[in-house]
Design an enzyme around this catalytic site. Structure first.
Site: not given
Ligand code: NHR
Ligand code: GAR
Length: 218
Positions: A111, A113, A140, A149
């Site tokens: 991922n 982040h 990261s 994360d």
């Molecule tokens: N899943 C796991 N188990 N572990 C990780 O490290 C993950 C993952 C899924 C996605 C990306 C992450 C980021 O880079 C990622 C890492 C979405 C949320 C979130 O709260 C948090 C972190 C990340 C991605 N999502 C909400 C949910 O209820 C929905 C938010 C929305 O749809 O806008 O899933 O930040």
């Molecule tokens: C990026 O900044 C990525 O790091 C972040 O969303 C943006 C996506 O941009 N990811 C998250 O926040 C995952 N939860 P993109 O669709 O243009 O690549």
């Protein structure tokens, strides 16, 4: 034709600029990936159009079509595994994935982040970094583990927080760095140079103090 390329599936939810940075590096011959499919949980993701423009296979697995998270995770896993990837890439993927899904892809799920983990896991990272008065922020690349994360970090990039920054201006500065370190980290993986020991990422078998930080100038 693609015998020397690593088969990957890329998951997106939105604009797809990180996907684009990967596509561009593959097309330039600098990133040996065979992108078997781009899958979005969001049918309206702009990134789907980017994938189609690059003649990539696209699919939508909408989380709204499933009763609960486990059912969505299972459908997504089946869609991914039809393409037999050796690596699954989260490129702006916005749904938290359950333990069974994550364990199925242990060591082959990466991922990007938008924060300097372990600071600011989760959502709204830029606004939270600004509110905390941070002077530096960044991005990261990490292996995904069940705790969101918190997985082993492959690469990071630092940017300054500047006077007058808004979440938008800061996000734009961070995104530029994401587009640099994400393809780089994927190349390391594709070249077989990454391994994990004791929860830490090794590059070429060594834990380099400088490895975690890929500075803006390098
Ligand atoms: N899943 C796991 N188990 N572990 C990780 O490290 C993950 C993952 C899924 C996605 C990306 C992450 C980021 O880079 C990622 C890492 C979405 C949320 C979130 O709260 C948090 C972190 C990340 C991605 N999502 C909400 C949910 O209820 C929905 C938010 C929305 O749809 O806008 O899933 O930040
Ligand atoms: C990026 O900044 C990525 O790091 C972040 O969303 C943006 C996506 O941009 N990811 C998250 O926040 C995952 N939860 P993109 O669709 O243009 O690549």
């Amino acid at each position: 034709m693609n015998a020397d390329r690593l088969p990957v599936v890329i998951l997106i939810s939105g604009r797809g600029t990180n996907l684009q940075s990967v596509i561009d590096e593959v097309h330039a011959g600098r990133l040996p990936l065979d992108i078997r499919a781009v899958i979005s949980n969001n049918p309206d993701a702009e990134g789907l159009a980017r994938a189609r423009a690059a003649n990539l296979h696209t699919e939508v697995v909408s989380h709204r079509a499933y009763l609960d998270r486990v059912a969505f995770d299972d459908a997504l896993r089946q869609a991914i595994d039809r393409h037999v990837p050796k690596l699954v890439v989260l490129a702006g993927f916005m749904r938290i994935l359950g333990r069974a899904f994550i364990e199925h892809y242990a060591g082959r799920l990466i991922n990007i982040h938008p924060s300097l983990l372990p600071k600011y896991p989760g959502l709204d990272t830029h606004a939270r970094a600004l509110a905390a008065g941070e002077r530096e922020h960044g991005a990261s690349v990490h292996f995904v583990t069940p705790v969101v994360d918190a997985g082993p970090i492959v690469a990071q990039a630092v940017v300054p927080v500047l006077p007058g920054d808004t979440p938008e201006t800061l996000a734009e500065r961070v995104l530029k760095e994401e587009h640099r370190i994400f393809p780089l980290a994927l190349r390391w993986f594709a070249e077989g140079r990454l391994s994990i020991r004791d929860g830490r990422v090794l590059l070429d078998g060594a834990q380099r103090p400088e490895q975690g930080l890929v500075g803006a100038a390098t």
